[in-house]
Design an enzyme around this catalytic site. Sequence first.
Site: not given
Ligand code: CO8
Length: 257
Positions: A65, A108, A111, A131
């Site tokens: 998400a 997400g 999921e 998460e």
């Molecule tokens: N949300 C927003 N932006 C994201 C996300 C995300 N989940 N993942 C990556 N991005 C963005 C980064 O911020 C970055 O943007 P910017 O260039 O502007 O800084 C761009 O995508 C590229 O990402 P990275 O530079 O981090 O790329 P890497 O190759 O270095 O890393 C990863 C890749 C390991 C996937 C890393 O991006 C990461 O850890 N992402 C987050 C993963 C995460 O924590 N996911 C869980 C999110 S929470 C969730 O899903 C809850 C769901 C339930 C909601 C239910 C509501 C009721």
Amino acid sequence: MDYETIIVETRGKVGLITLNRPQALNALNATLLGEVNRALDVFEADRGIGCIVVTGSEKAFAAGADIKEMANLTYPQIYADDHFAGWDRVANRRKPMIAAVAGFALGGGCEFAMMCDFIIAAENAKFGQPEIKLGVMPGMGGTQRLTRLIGRAKAMEMCLTGRMMGAEEAERSGLVARVVPTAELLNEALKTAEAIASMSQPIVMMTKESINRADEVSLSEGVRFERRVFHAMFATADQKEGMAAFVEKRAPRFSDR
Ligand code: CO8
């Protein structure tokens, strides 16, 4: 129809949705959810579509998400909006949906893939529920669907530590149906979808509905449900055609009736 966060195409009898927010690794925001449901509404209403494939890029199916969209929400907001309840509509579709996953399927993203009927994974796929590292837990079905798919021990470990699982372990654990070379992912998923779309659509939908009952009811109730649906299939022209074609040693010509 105009879409901002996804690309929507048809390939023969297959509907293809490609998540398309490359700058955010296809993070799932409210716009994307609305657009996915809009595209699915169109595919579900189109009798020419027999199966749907959802995919992302080679780097990410979806990295979760959208954290930036969620970060500052308050409890009254997230509760009053029933934030992300629209994902239930995605999960409850009647036509078969295949997730073709390459790269990250996190939070997400994992999921969403699990809401589909099955996952075909590229060799580079990585699944995870990270998460916990953000101070929350899965909120789009991860604690429930992952547990049913891979069992309590692995689901607990993944949700409590946030560790990622590679494609090979995911296949071994029952999370994915099949692993294919990364370059072949979309072709393999489309081929599989075409095979499903060439079957009788009502029979495909009844089969999906019956398998999904297994998550909700006891074994004896599930077997009873299956038998009633099986009996009902004898009211279709496609049951007559499928069995006649076998007896006559020819390919069936299903009419979706
Ligand atoms: N949300 C927003 N932006 C994201 C996300 C995300 N989940 N993942 C990556 N991005 C963005 C980064 O911020 C970055 O943007 P910017 O260039 O502007 O800084 C761009 O995508 C590229 O990402 P990275 O530079 O981090 O790329 P890497 O190759 O270095 O890393 C990863 C890749 C390991 C996937 C890393 O991006 C990461 O850890 N992402 C987050 C993963 C995460 O924590 N996911 C869980 C999110 S929470 C969730 O899903 C809850 C769901 C339930 C909601 C239910 C509501 C009721």
